[in-house]
Design a protein around this motif. Structure first.
Motif, PDB file in Angstrom:
ATOM      1  N   ILE A  60      23.552   3.477  24.802  1.00 50.93           N
ATOM      2  CA  ILE A  60      22.595   3.784  23.735  1.00 50.93           C
ATOM      3  C   ILE A  60      22.063   2.518  23.057  1.00 50.93           C
ATOM      4  O   ILE A  60      22.694   1.464  23.063  1.00 50.93           O
ATOM      5  N   ASN A  61      20.888   2.675  22.475  1.00 50.26           N
ATOM      6  CA  ASN A  61      20.324   1.679  21.584  1.00 50.26           C
ATOM      7  C   ASN A  61      19.396   2.427  20.630  1.00 50.26           C
ATOM      8  O   ASN A  61      19.183   3.639  20.803  1.00 50.26           O
ATOM      9  N   PHE A  62      18.884   1.737  19.633  1.00 47.34           N
ATOM     10  CA  PHE A  62      18.046   2.402  18.626  1.00 47.34           C
ATOM     11  C   PHE A  62      16.815   1.555  18.341  1.00 47.34           C
ATOM     12  O   PHE A  62      16.915   0.322  18.242  1.00 47.34           O
ATOM     13  N   VAL A  63      15.677   2.220  18.180  1.00 46.93           N
ATOM     14  CA  VAL A  63      14.477   1.544  17.697  1.00 46.93           C
ATOM     15  C   VAL A  63      14.564   1.541  16.173  1.00 46.93           C
ATOM     16  O   VAL A  63      14.886   2.571  15.559  1.00 46.93           O
ATOM     17  N   HIS A  64      14.319   0.386  15.559  1.00 42.63           N
ATOM     18  CA  HIS A  64      14.436   0.308  14.097  1.00 42.63           C
ATOM     19  C   HIS A  64      13.413   1.231  13.438  1.00 42.63           C
ATOM     20  O   HIS A  64      12.233   1.217  13.812  1.00 42.63           O
ATOM     21  N   PRO A  65      13.855   2.035  12.452  1.00 42.28           N
ATOM     22  CA  PRO A  65      12.907   2.972  11.816  1.00 42.28           C
ATOM     23  C   PRO A  65      11.697   2.280  11.187  1.00 42.28           C
ATOM     24  O   PRO A  65      10.618   2.868  11.109  1.00 42.28           O
ATOM     25  N   LYS A  66      11.883   1.025  10.784  1.00 37.30           N
ATOM     26  CA  LYS A  66      10.762   0.306  10.158  1.00 37.30           C
ATOM     27  C   LYS A  66       9.673  -0.034  11.178  1.00 37.30           C
ATOM     28  O   LYS A  66       8.541  -0.342  10.793  1.00 37.30           O
ATOM     29  N   ASP A  67      10.011  -0.014  12.466  1.00 34.13           N
ATOM     30  CA  ASP A  67       9.016  -0.290  13.520  1.00 34.13           C
ATOM     31  C   ASP A  67       8.548   0.999  14.188  1.00 34.13           C
ATOM     32  O   ASP A  67       7.845   0.951  15.197  1.00 34.13           O
ATOM     33  N   ALA A  68       8.990   2.146  13.663  1.00 32.89           N
ATOM     34  CA  ALA A  68       8.720   3.407  14.370  1.00 32.89           C
ATOM     35  C   ALA A  68       8.344   4.517  13.395  1.00 32.89           C
ATOM     36  O   ALA A  68       8.794   5.659  13.525  1.00 32.89           O
ATOM     37  N   GLY A  69       7.536   4.156  12.399  1.00 32.73           N
ATOM     38  CA  GLY A  69       7.011   5.186  11.488  1.00 32.73           C
ATOM     39  C   GLY A  69       8.081   5.900  10.695  1.00 32.73           C
ATOM     40  O   GLY A  69       7.932   7.080  10.364  1.00 32.73           O
ATOM     41  N   GLY A  70       9.202   5.194  10.406  1.00 33.39           N
ATOM     42  CA  GLY A  70      10.233   5.809   9.561  1.00 33.39           C
ATOM     43  C   GLY A  70      11.202   6.704  10.315  1.00 33.39           C
ATOM     44  O   GLY A  70      11.997   7.407   9.696  1.00 33.39           O
TER      45      GLY A  70
END
Ligand code: V0V
Length: 146
Positions: A126-136
């Motif tokens: 797993i990994n995560f896209v940062h919410p600040k770069d993905a519309g919250g």
């Protein structure tokens, strides 16, 4: 921006809900919605106890709701609940090649949280896209274990 090739995103895998008490939440989803418990696991690295509830026919599972309870106060889930209360914390897409997705996002200056995938539920990566770069939206990338 070049779009991600469509074959890399397979499906919406699960939606993650932050809860304070895992056993209570499992009972609520089971007794209210008739969902079945597919898998339960403690992930110390992520600071969670988590449970996957199958939406629909457990013989032919398509998607899940993931219940996430904090292991302790340092957990990202504890921090999330302190700030927002229990509720929707993340959305996860199943990917066929997480390394290729990460490389694509990096090439477009979209932050993922970890330089290398970490261990997720049931031996997934797993990994995560940062919410600040993905519309919250905290978007998890999950590549199922073999
Ligand atoms: C924080 N923010 C969010 C958010 N968490 N926005 C949308 N959804 C969320 N879940 C926003 C927050 O409102 C702030 O915006 C900003 O990001 C910084 O938040 P913070 O409270 O200061 O929190 P941070 O920066 O300490 O941590 C946020 C991140 C953290 C996303 C970096 O939660 C994290 O590392 N998450 C990934 C790991 C994780 O969630 N593990 C648990 C699930 P403002 O106020 O600045 O505008 S484990 C799992 O899913 C497993 C095992 C699995 O599926 O297999």
């Amino acid at each position: 921006m070049t779009a991600l090739p469509t074959h890399l995103f397979e499906a919406l895998d699960h939606v993650g809900i932050a809860v304070t008490d895992l056993d209570e939440a499992i009972a609520f989803y089971r007794d209210t919605y008739g969902m079945t418990l597919a898998h339960e696991e403690t992930n110390p690295e992520q600071g969670v106890r988590e449970a996957m509830m199958t939406v629909g026919d457990p013989e032919h599972p398509h998607s899940h709701i993931q219940l996430l309870a904090p292991l302790d106060e340092s957990s990202t889930i504890a921090k999330f609940i302190d700030k927002n209360g229990p509720g929707l914390q993340q959305m996860a897409v199943r990917v066929t090649d997480i390394d290729a997705v990460m490389a694509h996002l990096a090439a477009h200056d979209i932050r993922v949280l970890y330089p290398e995938p970490k261990k997720g539920t049931a031996h997934s990566r797993i990994n995560f896209v940062h919410p600040k770069d993905a519309g919250g939206v905290l978007l998890e990338l999950t590549q199922p274990g073999k």
